[in-house]
Design an enzyme around this catalytic site. Structure first.
Site, PDB file in Angstrom:
ATOM      1  N   CYS A   1     -14.646  -1.228  -4.532  1.00 34.41           N
ATOM      2  CA  CYS A   1     -14.951  -0.400  -5.690  1.00 34.41           C
ATOM      3  C   CYS A   1     -13.715   0.079  -6.434  1.00 34.41           C
ATOM      4  CB  CYS A   1     -15.766   0.809  -5.266  1.00 34.41           C
ATOM      5  SG  CYS A   1     -17.393   0.334  -4.715  1.00 34.41           S
TER       6      CYS A   1
ATOM      7  N   ASN B   1       1.377  -6.018   2.637  1.00 36.78           N
ATOM      8  CA  ASN B   1       1.339  -4.796   1.841  1.00 36.78           C
ATOM      9  C   ASN B   1       0.202  -3.861   2.246  1.00 36.78           C
ATOM     10  OD1 ASN B   1       0.077  -7.202   0.713  1.00 36.78           O
ATOM     11  ND2 ASN B   1      -0.688  -5.881  -0.894  1.00 36.78           N
TER      12      ASN B   1
ATOM     13  N   GLN C   1       7.615  -6.087   0.693  1.00 37.43           N
ATOM     14  CA  GLN C   1       7.328  -4.873   1.456  1.00 37.43           C
ATOM     15  C   GLN C   1       8.317  -4.657   2.606  1.00 37.43           C
ATOM     16  OE1 GLN C   1       5.317  -2.610   0.545  1.00 37.43           O
ATOM     17  NE2 GLN C   1       4.042  -3.687  -0.948  1.00 37.43           N
TER      18      GLN C   1
END
Lengths: 290, 387
Positions: B324, B150, B178
Site C-alpha cells: 500500500c 536495502n 547500502q
C-alpha cells in the site's frame, strides 16, 4: 507520501464505530490477509427490521481502508436496507473528500462488504471462498467468471465497478479493484470488458471461416481490425493503422499511446492472436515503423 | 515536530562538515575543473582530493574511481558496459532481491534476447550460492549481486561470488549502495571488477555517485561526449557534489568503528525490545549476516502503511515493505523472494539507523510502537490471531 484529505486523516486517526456487534442482524466480510486488506462489517437493525440503527467494523488495511470503513459505518446509520444498498463506492470516496485513485479499491471494498451483509441477511446465496489468495469477493449475481486469477475477481464485479465509476482504462480498473495488478495477464480481458461496456458491442463468439479467398481474407482482416481490435486500443488511449497485407503477413503501425509503448510487442501479439482466432490460423502480425 | 529519522537506507542527512566542505564551490569557487586557468585548476585539485578520499574508503586506487550522478546511473553503466565488452556472451546473472536499478535493467535485457538468471535466496535472505555455481557458464557476460540488501540489510558474500565469476571469465559487478560506509570494504583484497555507490546514503548530498572500475577492466562508457573522468563518464563534473562525497567518505572511514559498535547496539536494542514487547512479530533476515544499522520487522495481522502513518504522528520516520505504501498491489519483491508469508509481508517495517541516531530516539520508538500495533490489531478482524 499519499495526498490524503483532512477527512481521510481524521477518520484514520479517530475511526468511528470500531468493533463487533455480537447480536448483529447482518455481517459482511470481504478481503483476506493474503491480499493486504480485509473488512468485516456488522449491522444492527431496529425492532421492525427496517432501518439500520448501528454499524461497526473491523478492518485490516491501510489508512484509506480504515477511513473508508469508518465513513461507511457513519453513512449507513438511519438508512433502510434499500437505501443502504444504493450507496456506491463513489459515495464513500466523496464522503471522505476523495481518495487517491490508487486507493479507490478501499472504497470499493466498503461498498462490497455492505452488499454482502445485506444479501446475506436477505438469505440470498453467496458463494464461499476458500483459496488463500482469493480476495473473497462475493456476489449474489455470481454466475460471472473469474477474470483476474491473482485476486480472484469476476467479470460481474468488474462490470459493476466500471459502470459505477465510468472507468475507461485498464489502469483505472486496477486502482479500483486490484484486477490486473498481479501478473497482468488479464489486462486484455479487462480492456475487452471496458470496450464492451463503453458501447462497442462485442457480438457472439464468431468462428473463423473454413476457407477464404485472398480477397475475402483481406476484407476480413480489415473488418476485425476495425471492429474488434482498434476499440480495445482506444480504451487505453492507443490506436493502430493497417499498413499492408501480403498473403498472411499483416503489417501494422501503432499510433498514439501505443506508439513507442514498451509493451507494443505484447500488443502486436494480442492483435495476431485475435486475427488468428477470427480470420486464419497462419496470420503473422508485424509491427512496422512509420 | 522534530523528526526521529530511522529511514537512513532511503536517504541520509548531509553531515554538517560535508556541507561546509562543499559550500564554497557554488558562489565563490565555481570554476570548471577542466579549465586551463588557475580558477578552474583549484577546483580540479579539490576534485582530485575527493577522488583520493573515495578510493581510501574502498581500498581502491584513485584512477579506479569514476564519479557519476547516482547509484542507479552507476548500476546501469556497469551492466551495459559489461555486455558491450562481451558481445558474444548472452547470459546475465543477478539475484531476485536486487534493487530495481539492477533488476529492471536485467529484465529489459531479457526482452532483448539475453538469458537472465535471477538467483534465489533462502528464508533468511541468504543468496543460494549452489544455484549460482550451477548456472554460471562460459556464456555468462556479467554477474551483478548487491553487497547488502536495502530492505533487510542482509549481506551477500560478493567477494566469493566475484571469484566464481572470474573463474568463468565473466565480469562481476556489485551494487554496494547500502554497504559502503556501513561495513569495511577493501577492494584490493577482492577480484570485484565494478562497484556502485551512492553519495546520499552516506551523508553526502543527493545527485552524487561513484562507479569503481578495477584497473585494466574493459569499459564502454554510458555517457559520451566529453573527456571528463578520462572519457569514461562525459559531462561537466558536479564539483561541489564530488567534493562533498569525498568528505563524506573520509568521515565514513573515521566513523566505521562507531557504526559497527554504537549504531549496531542501538539497532539490536530496538529490535530486541520490539520483539519482546510485541507478540506475533519476527525479524526478516534473522540469522543472516546483516548491516549494523538495519532491521526489518514483520508485525502480523496489521498493514504497514497504517503503522507508518501512526508512527509519523510521533515524528518517527521509517519505511515498509507493504504494497500500500508504494501504490503497487503486492508486497516487496525482496520479502516475497525470501518466502515471508503474506500475513507478515504486508506488516513489515524497516528501521534504518545512522550515526546521528540517539539513545533517546530509540527509547521513543520502543515506547510508541507497541500501542500502535495494539491499536491496529484491535481494529483488525484478524487481530487476535484467530486466522
Amino acid at each position: 507520501m499519499w495526498d490524503y484529505t483532512p477527512t481521510v486523516k481524521e477518520h484514520f486517526l479517530n475511526p468511528r464505530n470500531v468493533g463487533e456487534i455480537t447480536d448483529a442482524d447482518a455481517v459482511g466480510e470481504v478481503g483476506s490477509l493474503a491480499c493486504g486488506d480485509a473488512l468485516k462489517l456488522f449491522i444492527k437493525l431496529d425492532e421492525n427490521k427496517e432501518k439500520i440503527v448501528e454499524a461497526k467494523f473491523q478492518t485490516f488495511g491501510c489508512a484509506s481502508a480504515i477511513a473508508s470503513s469508518s465513513a461507511l459505518t457513519e453513512m449507513v446509520k438511519g438508512k433502510t436496507l434499500d437505501e443502504a444498498l444504493a450507496i456506491t463506492n463513489k459515495d464513500i470516496a466523496d464522503f471522505l473528500g476523495g481518495l487517491p485513485e490508487e486507493k479507490m479499491h478501499c472504497s470499493v471494498m466498503g461498498q462490497e462488504a455492505l452488499e454482502v451483509a445485506i444479501y446475506r441477511y436477505r438469505g440470498m446465496d453467496i458463494p464461499e471462498h476458500d483459496s488463500e489468495h482469493d480476495h473473497g469477493h462475493a456476489y449474489p449475481d455470481h454466475d460471472g467468471v473469474i477474470i483476474c486469477k491473482c485476486f480472484g475477481i469476476t467479470d460481474s464485479f468488474l462490470r459493476k465497478v466500471i459502470e459505477t465509476n465510468k472507468l475507461t482504462t485498464a489502469e483505472q480498473v486496477t486502482h479500483f479493484t486490484k484486477a490486473g495488478g498481479g501478473c497482468g495477464g488479464c489486462i486484455p480481458k479487462i480492456n475487452e470488458l471496458i470496450a464492451e461496456i463503453n458501447g462497442s458491442v462485442v457480438e457472439e463468439p464468431r468462428k473463423r471461416p473454413e476457407k477464404l479467398s485472398n480477397m475475402k481474407k483481406m476484407q476480413l482482416i480489415q473488418e476485425v481490425l476495425e471492429k474488434d481490435i482498434r476499440p480495445l486500443l482506444w480504451a487505453d488511449g492507443g490506436d493502430l493503422e493497417l499498413i499492408d497485407i501480403d498473403g498472411s503477413k499483416v503489417q501494422v503501425a501503432f499510433r498514439k499511446a501505443c506508439a513507442g509503448c514498451a509493451s507494443s510487442g505484447n500488443t502486436a501479439r494480442l492483435v495476431e492472436n485475435k486475427l488468428r482466432e477470427l480470420v486464419a490460423e497462419d496470420v503473422v502480425v508485424e509491427e512496422v515503423a512509420s | 515536530m522534530k523528526e526521529i529519522y530511522l529511514d537512513n537506507n532511503a536517504t541520509t542527512r548531509v553531515d554538517d562538515a560535508v556541507f561546509e566542505e562543499m559550500r564554497p564551490y557554488f558562489c565563490e569557487l565555481y570554476g570548471n575543473p577542466s579549465s586551463m586557468h588557475f580558477f578552474g585548476g583549484q577546483v580540479q585539485q579539490k576534485v582530485n582530493e575527493a577522488r583520493d578520499r573515495v578510493a581510501g574508503l574502498l581500498g581502491a586506487s584513485t584512477d579506479e574511481i569514476i564519479f557519476t550522478a547516482c547509484g542507479t546511473e552507476s548500476d546501469n553503466a556497469a551492466i551495459r558496459s559489461a555486455i558491450e565488452v562481451f558481445p558474444e556472451r548472452r547470459h546475465i546473472i543477478t539475484s531476485r532481491t536486487e534493487h530495481p536499478a539492477v533488476l529492471t535493467q536485467c529484465r529489459n535485457l531479457a526482452r532483448k534476447g539475453y538469458r537472465v538468471t535471477e538467483i534465489g535466496v533462502d528464508n533468511a535472505g541468504r543468496l543460494d550460492m549452489d544455484e549460482y555455481r550451477r548456472v554460471i557458464d562460459d556464456d555468462t557476460a556479467v554477474v551483478s549481486f548487491m553487497w547488502a540488501n536495502n530492505e533487510t540489510g542482509v549481506i551477500f558474500p560478493v567477494e566469493e561470488a566475484a571469484e566464481i565469476a572470474k573463474s568463468r571469465g565473466a565480469m562481476f559487478h556489485t551494487d554496494a549502495v547500502q554497504a559502503v560506509g556501513k561495513i569495511p570494504i577493501n577492494l584490493k583484497r577482492s577480484v570485484i571488477d565494478m562497484l556502485s555507490l551512492s553519495g546520499h546514503k552516506l551523508h553526502a548530498p543527493k545527485g552524487t555517485g561513484v562507479l569503481y572500475l578495477r584497473r585494466g577492466t574493459q569499459f564502454r562508457p554510458f555517457m559520451v561526449g566529453g573527456h571528463q573522468e578520462k572519457s569514461r563518464r562525459a559531462g561537466t563534473e558536479n564539483s561541489a557534489g564530488i567534493i562533498a562525497l569525498g568528505k563524506a567518505c573520509e568521515l565514513a572511514g573515521i566513523h566505521m568503528e562507531r557504526e559497527n559498535s554504537q549504531v549496531r547496539s542501538l539497532r539490536d536494542r530496538l529490535q530486541e525490545e520490539l520483539m519482546r514487547l510485541i507478540p506475533h512479530s519476527r525479524v526478516n533476515g534473522d540469522g543472516a549476516e546483516r548491516l549494523p544499522n538495519t532491521t526489518s520487522i514483520a508485525f502480523e495481522f496489521v498493514e504497514g502503511e497504517a503503522i507508518l502513518l501512526l508512527l509519523s504522528e510521533f515524528g518517527i520516520c521509517a519505511s515498509s515493505g507493504s504494497a500500500c505504501t508504494s501504490g503497487s498491489l503486492e508486497p516487496s519483491h525482496v520479502l516475497r523472494a525470501m518466502g515471508v508469508p503474506f500475513t507478515c509481508a504486508h506488516g513489515s517495517i524497516r528501521f534504518s539507523l545512522s550515526r546521528f541516531t540517539t539513545e533517546a530516539e530509540i527509547d521513543t520508538v520502543i515506547r510508541e510502537m507497541p500501542p500502535i500495533i495494539e491499536k491496529l490489531r484491535q481494529m483488525s478482524p484478524f487481530g487476535r490471531g484467530e486466522k
